[in-house]
Design a protein around this motif. Structure first.
Motif, mmCIF file in Angstrom:
data_model
loop_
_atom_site.group_PDB
_atom_site.id
_atom_site.type_symbol
_atom_site.label_atom_id
_atom_site.label_comp_id
_atom_site.label_asym_id
_atom_site.label_seq_id
_atom_site.Cartn_x
_atom_site.Cartn_y
_atom_site.Cartn_z
ATOM 1 N N ALA A 150 8.054 43.654 38.310
ATOM 2 C CA ALA A 150 8.031 43.562 39.590
ATOM 3 C C ALA A 150 6.654 42.569 39.735
ATOM 4 N N ALA A 151 7.005 41.364 40.608
ATOM 5 C CA ALA A 151 5.841 40.781 40.966
ATOM 6 C C ALA A 151 5.672 40.327 42.586
ATOM 7 N N GLY A 152 4.769 41.221 42.946
ATOM 8 C CA GLY A 152 4.634 40.828 44.517
ATOM 9 C C GLY A 152 5.849 41.216 45.417
ATOM 10 N N LYS A 180 8.976 44.335 51.397
ATOM 11 C CA LYS A 180 10.355 44.686 51.970
ATOM 12 C C LYS A 180 9.943 45.282 53.140
ATOM 13 N N SER A 181 10.369 44.497 54.230
ATOM 14 C CA SER A 181 10.006 45.153 55.628
ATOM 15 C C SER A 181 11.671 45.352 56.290
ATOM 16 N N PHE A 182 11.590 46.574 56.953
ATOM 17 C CA PHE A 182 12.634 46.655 57.952
ATOM 18 C C PHE A 182 12.274 46.360 59.222
ATOM 19 N N MET A 228 15.084 47.206 44.851
ATOM 20 C CA MET A 228 14.986 45.587 45.029
ATOM 21 C C MET A 228 15.121 45.322 43.457
ATOM 22 N N LEU A 229 14.514 46.198 42.567
ATOM 23 C CA LEU A 229 14.802 45.731 41.194
ATOM 24 C C LEU A 229 16.205 45.626 40.723
ATOM 25 N N VAL A 231 9.560 38.619 43.576
ATOM 26 C CA VAL A 231 10.406 38.435 42.681
ATOM 27 C C VAL A 231 10.262 39.774 41.612
ATOM 28 N N SER A 232 11.662 40.051 41.119
ATOM 29 C CA SER A 232 11.541 41.014 40.178
ATOM 30 C C SER A 232 12.750 40.552 38.944
ATOM 31 N N HIS A 233 12.301 40.894 37.539
ATOM 32 C CA HIS A 233 13.026 40.546 36.433
ATOM 33 C C HIS A 233 13.647 41.888 35.656
ATOM 34 N N ILE A 234 14.451 41.842 35.200
ATOM 35 C CA ILE A 234 14.885 42.628 34.118
ATOM 36 C C ILE A 234 15.174 41.956 32.932
#
Ligand SMILES: Nc1ncnc2c1ncn2[C@@H]1O[C@H](COP(=O)(O)OP(=O)(O)OP(=O)(O)O)[C@@H](O)[C@H]1O
Length: 251
Positions: free
Chosen positions: A11-13, A16-18, A53-54, A64-67
């Motif tokens: 997980a990079a930076g 999340k806004s609602f 998000m992930l 961004v996120s990566h698996i």
């Protein structure tokens, strides 16, 4: 074959806004293969939103996120690469566990023989042909875990998987997560059961007010608290224990 130089989860930076409400702000962490990472934080801290998000269920406002080195949406066979338990609800009440798993396997192009394997692995065989509507919370959790394990993934993301499990189930979960990591898998698991996380996790990430308040190896983080995760956690989150709610802020 895994490339263990690439983290299982990155997980990079993440933000999340609602509306105007920032639920998650600048959350970054890694989950390497061979480790169990506990994701901790008070109610409303942003754990579930981060996990969503992930796995592409929520779009980050930033970050961004990566698996396994790729965004979730770019995984070629996601069910074979990552098992996810985010909500033990949402199961069709009239279906049986076996029917549910057969459908999930077919949709993900997984060999139907895995259905029997995961029913056995999760202790669900005796209830496999009963409708889900009669299941307890713990049985629904076991079925959610069975679904996550169907594709024999190397990465697990589990949101409060011990919820509703009986003591035998909690021990089973602990032993299985440790075995999963020992075999080279990676686990990100959220929980409010600190004693359980103390048993199962190698590393922890604590989120408070949507931000990472602490992250690192469990033994190092808790060293000044006599190795006691609960004291460490309560000290860290002492000023952030109020429930955060977008609703309360009228957003
Ligand atoms: N779809 C949504 N719309 C508006 N606000 C949301 C939404 N999803 C989450 N939130 C808000 O984002 C914040 C973080 O919620 P989240 O569910 O990620 O917390 P959590 O750490 O998982 O909490 P808990 O431990 O209680 O499960 C909360 O204030 C919540 O009200």
């Amino acid at each position: 074959m895994n490339d263990n130089t690439i983290p299982a989860i990155h997980a990079a930076g993440l933000h999340k806004s609602f509306g105007d409400y920032a639920a998650v702000e600048d959350v970054s962490f890694l989950v390497p293969y061979g480790r169990v990472v506990g994701l901790l934080g008070p109610n409303g801290a942003g754990k579930t939103t981060t996990m969503r998000m992930l796995v592409g269920l929520a779009t980050p406002t930033q970050g961004v996120s990566h698996i396994a080195g790729r965004p979730y949406a770019a995984l070629s066979r996601p069910a074979q690469q990552i098992g996810v338990v985010l909500d033990a609800g949402g199961l069709h009440p009239s279906r049986t566990a076996r029917q549910h798993l057969r459908i999930a396997a077919a949709m993900a192009h997984i060999d139907a023989a895995r259905v029997t394997d995961v029913l056995n692995e999760t202790g669900m065989m005796a209830a496999a042909d009963r409708p889900i509507k009669g299941y307890s919370l713990g049985m629904r959790q076991r079925l959610a875990l069975a679904t996550a394990l169907l594709g024999d993934p190397r990465v697990l993301i589990l949101d409060e998987p011990a919820n509703g499990l009986d003591p035998a189930g909690i021990r089973w979960l602990r032993e299985n997560l440790r075995a999963f990591a020992a075999a080279g898998g990676a686990v990100l698991v959220s929980s409010h059961l600190l004693a359980e996380i103390e048993h199962v996790a190698d590393d922890v990430v604590v989120i408070a007010h949507g931000r990472v308040a602490a992250a690192g190896e469990l033994t190092a983080l808790t060293a000044h608290h006599g190795g006691d995760l609960e004291s460490f956690y309560l000290d860290l989150t002492a000023t952030t224990t109020e429930v955060r709610s977008c609703f309360a802020q009228n957003c």
